[in-house]
Design an enzyme around this catalytic site. Structure first.
Site, mmCIF file in Angstrom:
data_model
loop_
_atom_site.group_PDB
_atom_site.id
_atom_site.type_symbol
_atom_site.label_atom_id
_atom_site.label_comp_id
_atom_site.label_asym_id
_atom_site.label_seq_id
_atom_site.Cartn_x
_atom_site.Cartn_y
_atom_site.Cartn_z
ATOM 1 N N LYS A 157 40.607 32.428 39.758
ATOM 2 C CA LYS A 157 41.100 33.788 39.538
ATOM 3 C C LYS A 157 42.517 33.749 38.979
ATOM 4 C CE LYS A 157 38.426 35.952 43.279
ATOM 5 N NZ LYS A 157 38.482 36.952 44.375
ATOM 6 N N GLY A 180 38.857 41.871 39.054
ATOM 7 C CA GLY A 180 37.823 41.083 38.409
ATOM 8 C C GLY A 180 38.213 40.545 37.035
ATOM 9 N N GLU A 184 42.703 42.050 47.781
ATOM 10 C CA GLU A 184 43.825 42.595 47.017
ATOM 11 C C GLU A 184 44.290 43.849 47.723
ATOM 12 O OE1 GLU A 184 42.701 43.555 43.007
ATOM 13 O OE2 GLU A 184 41.725 41.620 42.685
ATOM 14 N N ASN A 202 45.789 47.548 46.529
ATOM 15 C CA ASN A 202 46.114 48.434 45.422
ATOM 16 C C ASN A 202 47.186 49.406 45.889
ATOM 17 O OD1 ASN A 202 44.071 47.288 43.800
ATOM 18 N ND2 ASN A 202 42.572 48.482 44.928
ATOM 19 N N ARG A 229 48.403 52.182 44.877
ATOM 20 C CA ARG A 229 48.323 53.474 44.180
ATOM 21 C C ARG A 229 47.226 54.308 44.817
ATOM 22 N NH1 ARG A 229 45.160 49.775 41.282
ATOM 23 N NH2 ARG A 229 42.989 50.431 41.490
ATOM 24 N N GLU A 249 39.206 30.211 44.934
ATOM 25 C CA GLU A 249 38.560 30.582 46.206
ATOM 26 C C GLU A 249 37.123 30.108 46.218
ATOM 27 O OE1 GLU A 249 38.679 34.833 46.349
ATOM 28 O OE2 GLU A 249 40.756 34.896 47.033
ATOM 29 N N LYS A 250 36.622 29.841 47.402
ATOM 30 C CA LYS A 250 35.183 29.683 47.559
ATOM 31 C C LYS A 250 34.534 31.008 47.167
ATOM 32 C CE LYS A 250 31.729 28.713 51.166
ATOM 33 N NZ LYS A 250 31.189 27.489 50.500
HETATM 34 C C1 MV4 Z 1 35.165 37.364 44.840
HETATM 35 C C2 MV4 Z 1 33.757 37.354 44.875
HETATM 36 C C3 MV4 Z 1 33.135 36.349 45.593
HETATM 37 N N1 MV4 Z 1 33.879 35.419 46.217
HETATM 38 N N2 MV4 Z 1 35.852 36.394 45.478
HETATM 39 C C4 MV4 Z 1 35.769 40.938 41.762
HETATM 40 C C5 MV4 Z 1 36.881 41.938 41.730
HETATM 41 C C6 MV4 Z 1 37.992 41.364 42.540
HETATM 42 N N3 MV4 Z 1 38.682 42.360 43.264
HETATM 43 C C7 MV4 Z 1 37.335 40.384 43.416
HETATM 44 N N4 MV4 Z 1 36.008 40.155 42.907
HETATM 45 C C8 MV4 Z 1 35.198 39.249 43.516
HETATM 46 N N5 MV4 Z 1 35.849 38.293 44.195
HETATM 47 C C9 MV4 Z 1 35.206 35.458 46.143
HETATM 48 N N6 MV4 Z 1 35.910 34.514 46.754
HETATM 49 C C10 MV4 Z 1 33.062 38.344 44.192
HETATM 50 C C11 MV4 Z 1 33.786 39.285 43.487
HETATM 51 C C12 MV4 Z 1 32.978 40.202 42.752
HETATM 52 C C13 MV4 Z 1 32.948 41.540 43.051
HETATM 53 C C14 MV4 Z 1 33.742 42.064 44.049
HETATM 54 C C15 MV4 Z 1 33.726 43.396 44.324
HETATM 55 C C16 MV4 Z 1 32.862 44.216 43.620
HETATM 56 C C17 MV4 Z 1 32.081 43.729 42.629
HETATM 57 C C18 MV4 Z 1 32.103 42.391 42.334
HETATM 58 C C19 MV4 Z 1 31.272 41.898 41.323
HETATM 59 C C20 MV4 Z 1 31.309 40.590 41.046
HETATM 60 C C21 MV4 Z 1 32.158 39.745 41.739
#
Ligand code: MV4
Length: 453
Positions: free
Chosen positions: A158, A165, A288, A290, A292, A200-201
């Protein structure tokens, strides 16, 4: 005391903020680009200032222009809405330099949360659960390998400056890690001017659940419950609901406690949202924060009865929260983002003349929009045309109310996501409340208005 607020945004959220100002007896000054001259925010505001041509980079994002609009009209505060300058620390500092109260947190907290790797460090120190991975940023591709091996594949790379995302890369095979790191870092450098990466895993079958918070300047923290936001496409949320059908009472309590620790650890001020990733076993991890107001705030308003924008303005005026701790919740709420795009053709944007817009009415229905019959949707900005929010005593009644309100909604001249939401409300997995971030892919065969990606 705040007497006059500059609304540094456009579209439905500008309308939302103008309305909150007026209910508090505060004057609202709108800014607009030449594409938004005929917007509802301009009409409803007490005054309006043109700040430039349609591209946001020449109007809504130009800090000196927005600040000048505030100072020349005698504003004492600025509400940034979401997007645009809402998480821009230079803008927050420019407000302070011009004696304008910024309706939001301090630039210091914003800076920490804007750097996703730093935010994780701060939240680790605050005792929040984190997905196993790198402590802070990865210095080199070679550093990534042992950390990825320890966390366990698949892993996600990331971008520290990303978020939502953007700049993410999934790596299944250790052999691909170092090339993926270099590519992702280069892309992040190009996109954000910061190639910093963390790892991250990857949590599979994840849910996106976020907690709304309000914090005043006296140490008061109010936890306003969660929103389930797993129905997304390319990291754009489509539908959100409160409470989450997936979260049980024990998990809700633990997430609320974690959110409160997060706020206290950084002395957070004003409205914020803490995003958690929730695994299939309901283990949750900080993702995260946000800093706002968010698009989906109305579902929280519906179930808590709290006007979040009014509270933002009251907090910014130096007032105390009337209540702290956990807000009580009543019933169930769902928000549908009526976007001007065509889901049957890959969500192709559909700007142009809205020849007819009949919003639904009746019990438990709210529509937040800047559109009206005859409105011309400019192609320049995001595709959000209206938000339909329905509230009822429980989830089943809320789904029935959603179907009723969507059926009453008539939008002509452009394509929208309305029909897709009717499909979703009729689809079995959604009705059972069993869905994850993979929902649109999983349920595609049962969503007639969802075309091939
Ligand atoms: C992840 C994850 C799986 N594992 N982190 C996407 C947006 C960002 N805020 C974090 N996201 C993700 N992080 C780990 N370690 C899967 C996502 C993710 C996701 C998260 C929230 C809503 C939709 C998503 C769609 C794909 C991946």
């Amino acid at each position: 005391m705040i007497r006059r607020v500059l609304v540094a945004n456009r579209g439905e959220i500008a309308v939302r903020v103008v309305r909150a100002c007026h209910e508090l007896g505060i004057e609202a000054v709108a800014v607009y680009s030449t594409a938004d001259r005929d917007s509802l925010a301009v009409r409803l505001a007490d005054r309006a200032v043109c700040i430039g041509p349609p591209p946001a980079s020449q109007s809504y994002l130009v800090i000196p222009q927005v600040i000048a609009a505030a100072t020349t009209t005698g504003c004492d505060a600025v509400h940034p809405g979401y997007g645009f300058l809402s998480e821009n620390t230079a803008f927050v500092r420019a407000c302070a330099d011009n004696d304008l109260v910024f309706v939001g947190p301090s630039p210091e907290v914003m800076e920490i949360m804007g750097d996703k790797a730093r935010a994780k460090d701060a939240m680790r120190d605050a005792g929040l659960p984190l997905v196993p991975g790198s402590p802070g940023r990865l210095a080199t591709a070679a550093d990534a390998a042992p950390i990825a091996a320890a966390a366990g594949y698949p892993v996600l790379l990331k971008a520290a400056a990303g978020g939502g995302g953007r700049g993410m890369r999934l790596v299944d095979d250790p052999a691909d890690l170092s090339a993926a790191f270099r590519q992702a870092s280069q892309e992040a450098e190009a996109a954000f001017g910061d190639g910093g990466m963390y790892l991250e895993k990857a949590v599979v079958d994840a849910h996106h659940v976020e907690i709304q918070v309000l914090c005043d300047g006296f140490g008061g923290v109010l936890i306003c419950g969660e929103r389930e936001c797993s129905i997304q496409r390319r990291h754009q949320k489509l539908l959100e609901e409160a409470p989450s059908p997936f979260i049980d009472e024990a998990t809700r309590d633990a997430m609320a406690a974690a959110a409160e620790r997060a706020c206290r650890a950084v002395s957070y001020l004003n409205a914020g949202t803490i995003e958690f990733l929730v695994g299939a076993d309901r283990s949750f991890y900080f993702m995260e924060m946000n800093t706002r107001l968010q698009v989906e705030h109305p579902v929280t308003e519906a179930v808590t009865g709290i006007d979040l924008v009014r509270e933002q303005l009251r907090i910014a005026s130096g007032e105390r929260l009337a209540m702290t701790g956990r807000a009580s919740m009543r019933g169930h709420a769902i928000e549908f983002r009526l976007n001007a795009e065509d889901p049957s053709h890959g969500f192709r944007p559909s700007a142009g003349d809205v020849t007819r817009f009949d919003a639904p009415l009746g019990p438990g229905v709210r529509v937040d929009t800047h559109a009206y019959s005859g409105y011309r949707m400019p192609p320049t900005y995001d595709s959000l045309l209206a938000k339909l929010i329905v509230h009822a005593e429980n989830r089943d009644a809320c789904i029935a109310r959603g179907l009723r309100a969507l059926a009453e909604t008539r939008i002509e001249g452009i394509s929208t996501t309305r029909e897709l939401f009717e499909d979703i409300l009729r689809e079995r997995r959604f009705r059972e409340g069993r869905y994850t971030t993979a929902y649109l892919a999983d349920a595609a065969a049962d969503l007639p208005h969802l075309g091939p990606a």
